[in-house]
Design an enzyme around this catalytic site. Structure first.
Site, PDB file in Angstrom:
ATOM      1  N   GLY A   9       0.877  -1.074  -0.004  1.00 51.63           N
ATOM      2  CA  GLY A   9       0.096  -0.128  -0.029  1.00 51.63           C
ATOM      3  C   GLY A   9       0.953   1.186   0.032  1.00 51.63           C
ATOM      4  N   GLY A  12      -0.626   4.816  -0.956  1.00 50.28           N
ATOM      5  CA  GLY A  12      -1.376   5.508  -0.057  1.00 50.28           C
ATOM      6  C   GLY A  12      -1.028   6.595   0.702  1.00 50.28           C
ATOM      7  N   GLN A  13      -2.034   7.467   1.417  1.00 50.53           N
ATOM      8  CA  GLN A  13      -1.638   8.511   2.043  1.00 50.53           C
ATOM      9  C   GLN A  13      -0.774   8.169   3.190  1.00 50.53           C
ATOM     10  OE1 GLN A  13      -4.128   9.961   5.228  1.00 50.53           O
ATOM     11  NE2 GLN A  13      -3.771  11.902   5.066  1.00 50.53           N
ATOM     12  N   LEU A  14      -0.565   7.386   4.083  1.00 49.24           N
ATOM     13  CA  LEU A  14       0.406   7.076   4.699  1.00 49.24           C
ATOM     14  C   LEU A  14       1.596   6.267   4.188  1.00 49.24           C
ATOM     15  CD1 LEU A  14      -1.305   5.887   8.118  1.00 49.24           C
ATOM     16  CD2 LEU A  14       0.610   7.484   8.139  1.00 49.24           C
ATOM     17  N   ASP A  35       2.268  -1.645  -4.713  1.00 46.88           N
ATOM     18  CA  ASP A  35       0.950  -1.228  -4.596  1.00 46.88           C
ATOM     19  C   ASP A  35       0.304  -1.933  -5.820  1.00 46.88           C
ATOM     20  OD1 ASP A  35      -0.433   1.468  -2.977  1.00 46.88           O
ATOM     21  OD2 ASP A  35      -1.469   0.222  -4.134  1.00 46.88           O
ATOM     22  N   ASP A  50      -0.721  -7.172  -5.411  1.00 45.18           N
ATOM     23  CA  ASP A  50      -2.411  -7.003  -5.015  1.00 45.18           C
ATOM     24  C   ASP A  50      -2.252  -8.090  -3.949  1.00 45.18           C
ATOM     25  OD1 ASP A  50      -5.680  -8.334  -6.761  1.00 45.18           O
ATOM     26  OD2 ASP A  50      -4.783  -7.599  -4.745  1.00 45.18           O
ATOM     27  N   TYR A 140     -15.163  -0.378   7.721  1.00 40.77           N
ATOM     28  CA  TYR A 140     -13.749  -0.256   8.031  1.00 40.77           C
ATOM     29  C   TYR A 140     -13.327  -0.393   9.463  1.00 40.77           C
ATOM     30  CZ  TYR A 140      -9.756   2.865   8.591  1.00 40.77           C
ATOM     31  OH  TYR A 140      -8.262   3.554   8.856  1.00 40.77           O
ATOM     32  N   LYS A 144     -11.078  -3.335  11.131  1.00 46.62           N
ATOM     33  CA  LYS A 144      -9.713  -2.660  11.960  1.00 46.62           C
ATOM     34  C   LYS A 144      -9.996  -3.329  13.540  1.00 46.62           C
ATOM     35  CE  LYS A 144      -7.523  -0.468   9.047  1.00 46.62           C
ATOM     36  NZ  LYS A 144      -5.917  -1.040   8.614  1.00 46.62           N
TER      37      LYS A 144
HETATM   38  C1  VAH Z   1     -10.843   7.810   7.760  1.00 46.01           C
HETATM   39  N1  VAH Z   1      -8.490   8.526   7.806  1.00 46.01           N
HETATM   40  O1  VAH Z   1     -11.091   8.729   7.843  1.00 46.01           O
HETATM   41  C2  VAH Z   1      -9.348   7.625   8.338  1.00 46.01           C
HETATM   42  C3  VAH Z   1      -9.099   7.410   9.518  1.00 46.01           C
HETATM   43  C4  VAH Z   1      -9.950   7.930  11.774  1.00 46.01           C
HETATM   44  C5  VAH Z   1     -10.072   8.223  10.321  1.00 46.01           C
HETATM   45  O2  VAH Z   1      -9.056   5.896   9.931  1.00 46.01           O
HETATM   46  O3  VAH Z   1     -11.342   6.763   7.422  1.00 46.01           O
END
Ligand code: VAH
Length: 324
Positions: A9, A12-14, A35, A50, A140, A144
């Protein structure tokens, strides 16, 4: 044995910023960025992976004798609500593949990013403690919370050294916001520097925990560098940066752009944000591995505006490549 790091990844942003920090730390030839597609202009080793295909991960681990894996690929909160079952599949399948490859190939350390999205209305949402009850209301967040428990399982069952941080909303100038509920706080800076009015998809007083990218990256490297015996939490660590609302970040921006205009048009993301913490208790991260944030809203805003002014001045309007 030398450290060889695989970042999954990396676009990505991070991932895009963490990859640069890892190259500085371990050397460009000891970091493999990966990625779904190549990143134009990337300097270093880059492989197409992938992560839903375990064989692709095995192949790269074997080719480069990888010793650490950072798993930064996931579908974020807002985008995840548009395709819940696919989000669950992608977020979990990729994690299982990383954990399984790491177990089978005796990978030294694995990093798994969690999020404050694991918390829901069942938790105290002010100064939310590490051991708060987890009842996430987004796919999401559910993925997590499940991922944290799988990470702990692989530590307890197989001794795999998986470490994790519950990131707040990460704010950086290096890439465009993508699919997160907290991403309004990245977009707002772009609009301010472009001297455009900003339409905010959250209510003005919706306070959320955020963290400047430099702090988020430093926290990640400090956690991964900590002696194994110091890590007492094998689900995930809360970390705090700075909490603010859209009204507060707009007021900070107006110190530099007095004419900056913001309007509030809450959408489905307001529902998501309303179940998230306002602030985070990161006592455990401080106790176990010395975590301490360095950026507040003012210092973050100064850097964000300065860096974005430089980028827009240099005509990097191709924001997809807006990665340092
Ligand atoms: C989101 N930037 O907005 C992520 C993050 C705490 C939010 O996990 O989904």
């Amino acid at each position: 044995m030398k450290t060889v790091v695989l970042v999954i990844g990396a676009n990505g942003q991070l991932g895009s910023v963490l990859t640069e920090s890892l190259k500085q730390k371990f050397g460009e030839n000891n970091v493999i960025a990966s990625d779904l597609k190549h990143r134009e202009g990337y300097k270093g080793i880059f492989e197409i992976i992938d992560a839903t295909d375990i064989n692709g991960i095995h192949e790269v681990v074997d080719t480069y004798h990888v010793t650490q894996i950072y798993h930064l690929a996931a579908i974020l909160s807002a985008r995840g609500e548009e395709m819940p079952l696919q989000t669950w599949d992608i977020n979990m399948k990729t994690l299982f593949n990383v954990l399984e490859v790491s177990r089978q190939k005796n990978i030294d350390k694995v990093f798994f990013p969690s999020s404050i999205a694991v918390f829901g209305e069942g938790a105290i949402l002010d100064h939310t403690p590490n051991d708060a009850y987890l009842d996430p209301a987004t796919v999401y967040g559910i993925s997590k919370a499940a991922g944290e428990n799988w990470a702990q399982y692989y530590f307890l069952r197989y001794g795999l050294d998986v470490r994790s941080i519950r990131y707040p909303g990460v704010i950086g100038y290096q890439s465009l916001p993508g699919g997160g509920t907290t991403d309004y706080a990245v977009d707002i800076y772009h609009k301010a520097v472009r001297q455009e009015d900003f339409s905010c998809f959250l209510d003005k007083n919706t306070t959320l925990p955020m963290i400047f990218m430099d702090d988020a990256i430093r926290a990640t490297l400090e956690l991964m560098d900590a002696p194994k015996e110091n890590i007492t939490l094998r689900t995930s660590y809360n970390i705090a940066g700075v909490s603010f609302s859209p009204a507060e970040i707009a007021a900070e921006i107006r110190k530099l752009y007095p004419d900056f205009k913001i309007a509030y048009h809450p959408d489905f993301r307001q529902e998501i944000a309303s179940r998230w913490p306002k602030s985070i208790d990161d006592t455990m991260a401080t106790k176990d591995w010395g975590w301490k944030p360095e950026f507040d809203l003012e210092s973050m805003t100064t850097i964000m505006i300065q860096k974005l002014k430089e980028k827009y001045k240099t005509g990097s309007r191709n924001l997809e490549s807006l990665v340092l």
